[in-house]
Write an enzyme that holds these catalytic residues in place. Sequence first.
Site, PDB file in Angstrom:
ATOM      1  N   TYR A 166     -16.083  15.254 -15.627  1.00 24.81           N
ATOM      2  CA  TYR A 166     -16.470  13.851 -15.557  1.00 24.81           C
ATOM      3  C   TYR A 166     -17.531  13.734 -14.447  1.00 24.81           C
ATOM      4  CZ  TYR A 166     -15.818   8.808 -15.346  1.00 24.81           C
ATOM      5  OH  TYR A 166     -15.999   7.457 -15.387  1.00 24.81           O
ATOM      6  N   ARG A 214       0.850  -1.203   0.000  1.00 27.81           N
ATOM      7  CA  ARG A 214       0.000   0.000   0.000  1.00 27.81           C
ATOM      8  C   ARG A 214       0.883   1.249   0.000  1.00 27.81           C
ATOM      9  NH1 ARG A 214      -1.796   1.834   4.621  1.00 27.81           N
ATOM     10  NH2 ARG A 214      -2.284  -0.217   5.467  1.00 27.81           N
ATOM     11  N   LYS A 216      -7.993   4.960 -19.661  1.00 23.03           N
ATOM     12  CA  LYS A 216      -8.289   5.410 -21.019  1.00 23.03           C
ATOM     13  C   LYS A 216      -7.047   5.266 -21.904  1.00 23.03           C
ATOM     14  CE  LYS A 216     -12.007   6.338 -18.693  1.00 23.03           C
ATOM     15  NZ  LYS A 216     -12.295   7.588 -18.052  1.00 23.03           N
ATOM     16  N   ASP A 261      -7.206  17.780 -15.278  1.00 22.60           N
ATOM     17  CA  ASP A 261      -7.477  16.386 -15.652  1.00 22.60           C
ATOM     18  C   ASP A 261      -7.109  16.253 -17.131  1.00 22.60           C
ATOM     19  OD1 ASP A 261      -8.615  13.974 -16.490  1.00 22.60           O
ATOM     20  OD2 ASP A 261     -10.298  14.119 -15.075  1.00 22.60           O
TER      21      ASP A 261
END
Length: 420
Positions: A134, A71, A235, A210
Amino acid sequence: MEDSKNADYLERFYLNYGFGTRCIHAGEHVGQPQAATHTGAIYQTSTFIFKNAEEGADIFSGKKDGYSYSRMGNPTVKLLEAKMNSLEGAEIKKLNPDLRVSTQAFSSGMGAISSTLMALASQGDTIILGDVLYAATDHLAFNVLNRFGINSVTVNPADLDAFERCLKQNPKAKACLIETPTNPLLSVYDIKAISKLIKSINPSIKLVVDNTFATPYLQRPLELGADVVVHSTTKYICGHGTVVGGLVTTHSEEVKTSLYTVLKDVGANPSPFDTWLVNLGLKTLPLRMEKHCDNAMKIAQYLEHHPKVKQVNYPGLESSPYYALAKKQMKRPGGMISFELKGGLDAGRKMMDSIHLFSLAVSLGSVDSLIQHPASMTHASVPRDKRVASGITDGLVRMSVGVEDCEDLLSALEHCLGKL
Ligand SMILES: *Cc1c(COP(=O)(O)O)cnc(C)c1O
């Protein structure tokens, strides 16, 4: 500490190579114990064994670089982060060698965005948002972060006077988040002008861009004045539709430190295997983006002259209001197109049912072409008045143009549009 010296050396080593070379080589040996494997290894492990008590103590205290638990860091993840530092940051580092660019990988684009906003804003602070984002980013701000006392306001980033008023009316703003080009109307906003405006009014605000639709191959926000760049690697960055992932890159030490705290305490870390796939995808980013752009341009031009099509949104068309800005700010106009069918809702639905080769699916940026109809799919829950007012009309179709042979995509469109 040896490891970080090595990482710095390797980062500098690749500074003068071209973007395509860096996609393939940058970062490849960072975090790996030796250059024994041709591609970076997948460290599919949750924890790491310390040699002895001293090493364990030194790694935990930060005296020695190393891994303790995935992590908090993993060699496969570190490799991708080093590559992204080079792709988003090499040009600004050449101008300012003291700048430290750092990247943090996340389990999704939303993991990256939520962690960034949590790192930047605290209770009582404000976030300024571009008015077209988004959907999940918008929802995060107004339905999740608001519950923790973080307020959000929206502004149209194309209207710099309104932006200036918004900055003056919100002195407690800590972050400003915009997307460009936007989804699904492909509006382009001037990152350089917005960054300048923010710095002149409230320099403590961090500008977050973004960059998912453009990728660092087509647009590098840090070079244009942004402080932080976020990506959904789901993407174009991965490019093959195999992974959900995210990245955040910044040259601000302050952002880097608080982002790492959020990452390790909130835990939106990516899996080593997913990260490995993203790294593999990145190697062909320039090739894919060139083909996406070639195909999108031809299709946009074809659609613009089609009798069943009312309007095409593509910043590469000279008829686009964003043509000049896109030309200045982006290397090429990208692979996303939206267009409005004359036949409205019915035509949109009919097209979804009769198109071949384009997969009927949300998401974008994959090697295969995808198509969707926002009015009946992604934006069906938005009241019609509100939806239409925001430009998402009944006949609007969004396309993520893939890298297939363009003649095949054009004949699939010709066949389908002929039936409407
Ligand atoms: C997909 C997307 C996101 C969210 O990313 P996930 O990987 O789905 O969490 C954020 N911003 C933009 C522009 C996107 O296209």
